[in-house]
Design a protein around this motif. Structure first.
Motif, PDB file in Angstrom:
ATOM      1  N   GLY A 279       0.813  -1.214   0.000  1.00 11.70           N
ATOM      2  CA  GLY A 279       0.000   0.000   0.000  1.00 11.70           C
ATOM      3  C   GLY A 279       0.842   1.257   0.000  1.00 11.70           C
ATOM      4  N   ILE A 280       1.926   1.254   0.785  1.00 13.40           N
ATOM      5  CA  ILE A 280       2.800   2.423   0.855  1.00 13.40           C
ATOM      6  C   ILE A 280       3.509   2.636  -0.483  1.00 13.40           C
ATOM      7  CG2 ILE A 280       4.902   3.339   1.923  1.00 13.40           C
ATOM      8  CD1 ILE A 280       4.006   2.002   4.530  1.00 13.40           C
ATOM      9  N   MET A 281       4.006   1.558  -1.083  1.00 11.01           N
ATOM     10  CA  MET A 281       4.727   1.692  -2.358  1.00 11.01           C
ATOM     11  C   MET A 281       3.810   2.199  -3.465  1.00 11.01           C
ATOM     12  SD  MET A 281       7.498  -1.427  -2.522  1.00 11.01           S
ATOM     13  CE  MET A 281       6.317  -2.749  -2.333  1.00 11.01           C
ATOM     14  N   VAL A 282       2.561   1.754  -3.452  1.00 13.33           N
ATOM     15  CA  VAL A 282       1.617   2.237  -4.464  1.00 13.33           C
ATOM     16  C   VAL A 282       1.431   3.739  -4.356  1.00 13.33           C
ATOM     17  CG1 VAL A 282      -0.811   2.175  -5.199  1.00 13.33           C
ATOM     18  CG2 VAL A 282       0.388   0.049  -4.710  1.00 13.33           C
ATOM     19  N   MET A 283       1.531   4.278  -3.148  1.00 18.71           N
ATOM     20  CA  MET A 283       1.290   5.698  -2.935  1.00 18.71           C
ATOM     21  C   MET A 283       2.419   6.600  -3.440  1.00 18.71           C
ATOM     22  SD  MET A 283      -1.705   6.079  -1.721  1.00 18.71           S
ATOM     23  CE  MET A 283      -1.590   7.811  -1.376  1.00 18.71           C
ATOM     24  N   PHE A 284       3.661   6.071  -3.548  1.00 16.93           N
ATOM     25  CA  PHE A 284       4.723   7.035  -3.876  1.00 16.93           C
ATOM     26  C   PHE A 284       5.886   6.489  -4.698  1.00 16.93           C
ATOM     27  CE2 PHE A 284       7.041   4.975  -0.587  1.00 16.93           C
ATOM     28  CZ  PHE A 284       8.360   5.452  -0.558  1.00 16.93           C
ATOM     29  N   ILE A 285       5.888   5.233  -5.065  1.00 18.52           N
ATOM     30  CA  ILE A 285       7.044   4.660  -5.752  1.00 18.52           C
ATOM     31  C   ILE A 285       6.665   4.251  -7.177  1.00 18.52           C
ATOM     32  CG2 ILE A 285       8.537   2.616  -5.828  1.00 18.52           C
ATOM     33  CD1 ILE A 285       8.882   2.773  -2.873  1.00 18.52           C
ATOM     34  N   ALA A 286       7.561   4.504  -8.124  1.00 26.97           N
ATOM     35  CA  ALA A 286       7.413   3.978  -9.475  1.00 26.97           C
ATOM     36  C   ALA A 286       7.692   2.476  -9.414  1.00 26.97           C
ATOM     37  CB  ALA A 286       8.402   4.659 -10.419  1.00 26.97           C
ATOM     38  N   PRO A 287       7.016   1.665 -10.225  1.00 23.49           N
ATOM     39  CA  PRO A 287       6.149   2.003 -11.362  1.00 23.49           C
ATOM     40  C   PRO A 287       4.662   1.971 -11.033  1.00 23.49           C
ATOM     41  CG  PRO A 287       6.683  -0.327 -11.436  1.00 23.49           C
ATOM     42  CD  PRO A 287       7.285   0.198 -10.162  1.00 23.49           C
ATOM     43  N   PHE A 288       4.309   2.104  -9.757  1.00 25.81           N
ATOM     44  CA  PHE A 288       2.905   1.958  -9.376  1.00 25.81           C
ATOM     45  C   PHE A 288       2.073   3.152  -9.864  1.00 25.81           C
ATOM     46  CE2 PHE A 288       5.205  -0.736  -6.409  1.00 25.81           C
ATOM     47  CZ  PHE A 288       4.475  -1.914  -6.493  1.00 25.81           C
ATOM     48  N   GLY A 289       0.751   2.913  -9.944  1.00 26.37           N
ATOM     49  CA  GLY A 289      -0.144   3.831 -10.631  1.00 26.37           C
ATOM     50  C   GLY A 289      -0.229   5.229 -10.062  1.00 26.37           C
ATOM     51  N   MET A 290      -0.063   5.377  -8.733  1.00 22.94           N
ATOM     52  CA  MET A 290      -0.200   6.698  -8.134  1.00 22.94           C
ATOM     53  C   MET A 290       0.866   7.652  -8.659  1.00 22.94           C
ATOM     54  SD  MET A 290      -2.446   7.847  -5.947  1.00 22.94           S
ATOM     55  CE  MET A 290      -2.767   9.297  -4.947  1.00 22.94           C
ATOM     56  N   LEU A 291       2.090   7.152  -8.816  1.00 23.09           N
ATOM     57  CA  LEU A 291       3.148   8.013  -9.314  1.00 23.09           C
ATOM     58  C   LEU A 291       2.933   8.344 -10.789  1.00 23.09           C
ATOM     59  CD1 LEU A 291       5.708   9.278  -8.047  1.00 23.09           C
ATOM     60  CD2 LEU A 291       7.014   7.554  -9.296  1.00 23.09           C
ATOM     61  N   VAL A 292       2.391   7.397 -11.552  1.00 18.96           N
ATOM     62  CA  VAL A 292       2.054   7.671 -12.950  1.00 18.96           C
ATOM     63  C   VAL A 292       1.029   8.798 -13.024  1.00 18.96           C
ATOM     64  CG1 VAL A 292       1.014   6.722 -15.048  1.00 18.96           C
ATOM     65  CG2 VAL A 292       2.585   5.320 -13.694  1.00 18.96           C
TER      66      VAL A 292
ATOM     67  N   LEU B 193       3.579  21.360  -6.526  1.00 19.94           N
ATOM     68  CA  LEU B 193       3.590  19.919  -6.748  1.00 19.94           C
ATOM     69  C   LEU B 193       4.956  19.334  -6.436  1.00 19.94           C
ATOM     70  CD1 LEU B 193       2.181  17.360  -7.699  1.00 19.94           C
ATOM     71  CD2 LEU B 193       2.805  17.954 -10.047  1.00 19.94           C
ATOM     72  N   GLY B 194       6.035  20.034  -6.826  1.00 19.18           N
ATOM     73  CA  GLY B 194       7.373  19.524  -6.583  1.00 19.18           C
ATOM     74  C   GLY B 194       7.712  19.412  -5.108  1.00 19.18           C
ATOM     75  N   PHE B 195       7.472  20.490  -4.352  1.00 12.61           N
ATOM     76  CA  PHE B 195       7.791  20.476  -2.928  1.00 12.61           C
ATOM     77  C   PHE B 195       6.853  19.540  -2.157  1.00 12.61           C
ATOM     78  CE2 PHE B 195      10.241  24.233  -3.958  1.00 12.61           C
ATOM     79  CZ  PHE B 195      11.304  24.147  -3.084  1.00 12.61           C
ATOM     80  N   GLY B 196       5.577  19.532  -2.525  1.00 12.78           N
ATOM     81  CA  GLY B 196       4.640  18.630  -1.859  1.00 12.78           C
ATOM     82  C   GLY B 196       4.988  17.174  -2.102  1.00 12.78           C
ATOM     83  N   SER B 197       5.413  16.851  -3.317  1.00 16.71           N
ATOM     84  CA  SER B 197       5.797  15.470  -3.632  1.00 16.71           C
ATOM     85  C   SER B 197       7.069  15.069  -2.887  1.00 16.71           C
ATOM     86  CB  SER B 197       6.001  15.323  -5.144  1.00 16.71           C
ATOM     87  OG  SER B 197       4.790  15.545  -5.839  1.00 16.71           O
ATOM     88  N   ALA B 198       7.988  16.010  -2.717  1.00 18.02           N
ATOM     89  CA  ALA B 198       9.204  15.722  -1.946  1.00 18.02           C
ATOM     90  C   ALA B 198       8.854  15.384  -0.497  1.00 18.02           C
ATOM     91  CB  ALA B 198      10.152  16.916  -2.001  1.00 18.02           C
ATOM     92  N   ALA B 199       7.927  16.153   0.066  1.00 17.31           N
ATOM     93  CA  ALA B 199       7.485  15.862   1.438  1.00 17.31           C
ATOM     94  C   ALA B 199       6.789  14.507   1.497  1.00 17.31           C
ATOM     95  CB  ALA B 199       6.539  16.966   1.916  1.00 17.31           C
ATOM     96  N   THR B 200       6.004  14.202   0.474  1.00 16.40           N
ATOM     97  CA  THR B 200       5.324  12.907   0.401  1.00 16.40           C
ATOM     98  C   THR B 200       6.337  11.770   0.432  1.00 16.40           C
ATOM     99  OG1 THR B 200       3.485  13.836  -0.863  1.00 16.40           O
ATOM    100  CG2 THR B 200       3.830  11.470  -1.021  1.00 16.40           C
ATOM    101  N   PHE B 201       7.380  11.920  -0.362  1.00 20.75           N
ATOM    102  CA  PHE B 201       8.431  10.893  -0.389  1.00 20.75           C
ATOM    103  C   PHE B 201       9.032  10.689   0.991  1.00 20.75           C
ATOM    104  CE2 PHE B 201      12.744   9.389  -0.800  1.00 20.75           C
ATOM    105  CZ  PHE B 201      12.654   8.386  -1.758  1.00 20.75           C
TER     106      PHE B 201
END
Length: 640
Positions: free
Chosen positions: A428-441, A462-470
Motif C-alpha cells: 500500500g505504501i509503495m503504491v502511494m509514492f514509488i514507481a512504477p505503481f499507478g499513483m506516481l504515474v 507539486l514539486g515540494f509537496g511530492s518531496a514531502a510525500t516521499f
C-alpha cells in the motif's frame, strides 16, 4: 435503470435489516452476503456500460421528491436534537438554517420544476460505483472481525451498538450510489446530506467526549458546505429554471459568466466535503472513530463525494475563472501544507489522514485546472488513492489490535511479528509514492497538466509537496522493512474476515496498476472524450504498459516466499562496533563504553509541526475562499 435502483436501494434495505439483527452469526452472514452482492453488481454494471458516455434514464417520480424532502427534514431534526442534547449552538443554528432553507426551496421554487431524466451514468460515475461497491463493501466485511475485537475491549456491561454501526455503514453506501447516479440535483443534495449525518454518527460512535467534539466539528463544517449547495440550487431554480445537473453543466460551459456564483457555491461544498483547508480538521478528528469508519470516510465515500462533484464541474471551471482559481489555490496549498505536516506525525492513522487530505488537494487542483489532461490525472488519482488508502487503513487497524499500538515507531520487526500483514502494508505504501505503481504515474500526468497551464507556482507546489510525500512514506516503509531480531508471529489470530478484505484490496490495487493502460482506454478516456471531444492521456501507452509489467515484477518479488520460514543461519546484527549483547542491541562504542543501537525516524516537529504550519495554511485558504465569494457576488443583481 433497474440496476441503478438496485444499487441505491439494496444497501438501504440491508441497513434496515442490520439495525434489528442482534445475533452475531446472522450479522456476519448478512454483511458477507450483502457485500458480495453489492460488489458483484457494481462490477457487472461497470462492465456492461464500459466506455459509455453520459447515458440518461427517463425517471421522474414526485414520490421520490417528497421522500427526499422528508429525509432532509429528518436530518435537520436529528442534528437539532443532538445539538440541543450536547448544547452545541452552532450545530443548532446551521441545522435550522438548512431546514428552513430546504422547506422554502421545495415549496416555493422547486415544486414546479420537472427533471424527467432523474438518473444517469457515465464512465466517471461507473468508476465511482466500482470504488463504492467493491471497496466500500470490502471495508464492511473487514469490520466484522475488527468490531468483534473492538467490542471485546469495551468495558464489561457496555451496550453492543454494532447493529447501529453496520446499519450506518450500509446507509453510507446507499447514499453514495444516490450521489453518483442522480441527475436531479435535489436528489444529489439529499444523498450529500445523508453522508454528512452518517459520518457524524460514525465519528461519534464511541460517545467519548473527544468523539462527540470531533463529530460536531465534522457536522458544523459540512453543514456550511450543505448550505452553500442549497444556495446553488436556489440560483439554478430561479435563474435557469432547471435542477438537471446535465443542463446546468451545459449552461456553464456555454455561458460561464451566468454560473459564477452557483459553481463557486458548489465548489465550496466540494471543498468542505473533501476536507480541504481550512476544513481539514474534521477529517483529522475522524481518527477517533473505529478503523473501518476511517477507511470508509477516507477511501470510498464521504471525501470522494467532494472530489467527484469537483471533477464533474471541471469543464465549467476551465472557462469560469473565479471558482477555478479558488479550487486550484485551495487544493494546491492543501496538498503542500498537509504533506509537510505529515512529516511530523508518528501516529500511523494521523499520517494516513494528512496523506488523504494532501492527495485530495491534488485531485481538487486538477479539477480546478479543468483541462482534459488534468481530468485524466484526477480520475486515476481518485482510483489509486481509494484502493491503496483503504488497504493501508485496514492493515493499520489489524496491526493496532495485535501489537497494541498504531505508532510507526512501534512497528519495528513487524516483518517478523506479522509477515503477511507487513507485506500488504508495504504494498500500500509503495503504491502511494514509488514507481512504477499507478499513483506516481497519475502524479506525473498531473505535473504535465500543470506545466501545460504555464503556471510556475503550481509546478513548485507539486514539486515540494511530492518531496514531502516521499519523506514521510519512506520513513514508514523503512520501519516495516527493517529486520533486526526474531520475534513471535502474532498474526495467527487475525480474523478471516479481516484477511479477506485485506487480500481483496491488495488484489484490486495490483490489478488496477497492471491494467492501467486498459482502464485508461476503456474507462477514463471515454469520459474525457465525451466531455471535451478530445483525449486526455499525456503519457504514451507504451510507457503505461512498461509500468504495468514492472508492477507485476515488483509484486512477485515482494510476496515471494510468504509463509515459508528460512532455515538459513541468522547472523548477528552488525552495529558498526564490537557487539556485546545482540538481543539487546548493545555494542562497545569509541570510548570503550556500552551503547544501545536504536532506530528512530526524524519528524522535524519544530519545522513541520501542526502548530507552526496549520495556521498559515488555514489563513491562506480562508482568504482565497472569501475573495472568491466576494468576486462571485457581483453576479447577484442579475439573478432577480
Amino acid at each position: 435503470m433497474a440496476m441503478l435502483g438496485f444499487l441505491i436501494l439494496f444497501p438501504l434495505v440491508v441497513a434496515g435489516v442490520l439495525l434489528v439483527v442482534r445475533n452475531n452469526r446472522a450479522r456476519n452472514a448478512i454483511v458477507g452476503a450483502s457485500g458480495l452482492v453489492i460488489g458483484v453488481a457494481s462490477i457487472w454494471l461497470a462492465v456492461s456500460y464500459l466506455g459509455a458516455p453520459w447515458v440518461q434514464f427517463e425517471f421522474y417520480s414526485p414520490t421520490v421528491d417528497y421522500v427526499c424532502m422528508a429525509v432532509s427534514v429528518l436530518i435537520a431534526v436529528a442534528i437539532l436534537y443532538f445539538g440541543i442534547k450536547y448544547k452545541n449552538v452552532w450545530a443548532c443554528v446551521l441545522a435550522t438554517v438548512q431546514l428552513v432553507g430546504s422547506l422554502v426551496f421545495e415549496f416555493a421554487f422547486a415544486h414546479g420544476i420537472l427533471v424527467t431524466e432523474g438518473l444517469y451514468l457515465d464512465s466517471l460515475s461507473l468508476l465511482m460505483a466500482f470504488i463504492i461497491g467493491v471497496i466500500g463493501s470490502g471495508i464492511c466485511v473487514y469490520a466484522l472481525g475488527y468490531m468483534e475485537d473492538f467490542q471485546a475491549h469495551e468495558p464489561e456491561g457496555a451496550k453492543d451498538r454494532r447493529p447501529t454501526f453496520f446499519a450506518l455503514m450500509f446507509a453510507f453506501l446507499s447514499a453514495m450510489f444516490f450521489i453518483v447516479f442522480s441527475n436531479n440535483m435535489l436528489w444529489l443534495f439529499t444523498g450529500w446530506e445523508v453522508t454528512t449525518v452518517c459520518s457524524f454518527l460514525l465519528i461519534g460512535y464511541t460517545r467519548t467526549d473527544e468523539a462527540i467534539k470531533n463529530a460536531f466539528r465534522q457536522i458544523i463544517m459540512n453543514l456550511l458546505g450543505g448550505i452553500a449547495f442549497l444556495g446553488a440550487l436556489y440560483v439554478c431554480a430561479i435563474q435557469f429554471n432547471t435542477l438537471s445537473f446535465l443542463e446546468f453543466l451545459q449552461i456553464g460551459v456555454q455561458n460561464p459568466t451566468l454560473v459564477v456564483l452557483p459553481v463557486t457555491a458548489l465548489a465550496f461544498a466540494g471543498l468542505t466535503k473533501a476536507a480541504q483547508m481550512p476544513f481539514h480538521t474534521w477529517l483529522l478528528g475522524a481518527m477517533v472513530a473505529p478503523t473501518p469508519t476511517s477507511a470508509l470516510l477516507h477511501s470510498s465515500t464521504m471525501v470522494k463525494a467532494g472530489v467527484f462533484l469537483l471533477v464533474k464541474l471541471a469543464p465549467v471551471m476551465l472557462v469560469c475563472t473565479v471558482p477555478a482559481v479558488m479550487v486550484v489555490l485551495v487544493g494546491g496549498l492543501t496538498f503542500l501544507f498537509c504533506s509537510f505536516m505529515a512529516i511530523s506525525q508518528s501516529n500511523a492513522k494521523r499520517v494516513l489522514a494528512y496523506s488523504t487530505i494532501a492527495n485530495l488537494g491534488l485531485i481538487v487542483a486538477c479539477a480546478g485546472v479543468g483541462t482534459p489532461e488534468a481530468v485524466w490525472a484526477a480520475a486515476f488519482l481518485v482510483l489509486f488513492h481509494a484502493i491503496a488508502k483503504s488497504l493501508l487503513f485496514l492493515c493499520v487497524g489489524t496491526a493496532e489490535h495485535h501489537i497494541g499500538s498504531r505508532d510507526i515507531e512501534d512497528m519495528d520487526l513487524l516483518f517478523e511479528r506479522m509477515p503477511r500483514l507487513a507485506r500488504f502494508m508495504m504494498l500500500g505504501i509503495m503504491v502511494m509514492f514509488i514507481a512504477p505503481f499507478g499513483m506516481l504515474v497519475a502524479k506525473w500526468a498531473t505535473l504535465v497538466s500543470f506545466a501545460d497551464t504555464g503556471q510556475v507556482a503550481l509546478i513548485v507546489i507539486l514539486g515540494f509537496g511530492s518531496a514531502a510525500t516521499f519523506m514521510f512514506w519512506a520513513k514508514w516503509l523503512g520501519k516495516l522493512s527493517g529486520i533486526a531480531a526474531e520475534r513471535e508471529n502474532v498474526e495467527t489470530t487475525v480474523h478471516p474476515s479481516e484477511w479477506i478484505a485485506i487480500v481483496i484490496m491488495a488484489v484490486l490495487v495490483v490489478l488496477c496498476c497492471v491494467l492501467l493502460p486498459f482502464i485508461s482506454s476503456y474507462v477514463v478516456e471515454p469520459y474525457v472524450y465525451s466531455v471535451y471531444a478530445t483525449l486526455g492521456q499525456d503519457i504514451s501507452s507504451t510507457n503505461l504498459w512498461i509500468a504495468s509489467i514492472l508492477t507485476a515484477f515488483v509484486v512477485i518479488v515482494l510476496f515471494a516466499g510468504v509463509g515459508r520460514r528460512s532455515k538459513a543461519k541468522k547472523a548477528d546484527v552488525y552495529l558498526a562496533g564490537v557487539g556485546r549483547n545482540n538481543a539487546e542491541r548493545t555494542f562497545t562504542n569509541a570510548l570503550s563504553g556500552e551503547s544501545t543501537a536504536s532506530a528512530r525516524n526524524w519528524y522535524l516537529e519544530g519545522i513541520f509541526g501542526e502548530r507552526r504550519i496549520s495556521p498559515i495554511g488555514t489563513a491562506m485558504c480562508s482568504v482565497v475562499i472569501v475573495v472568491a465569494f466576494a468576486a462571485s457576488a457581483v453576479a447577484l443583481p442579475g439573478l432577480f
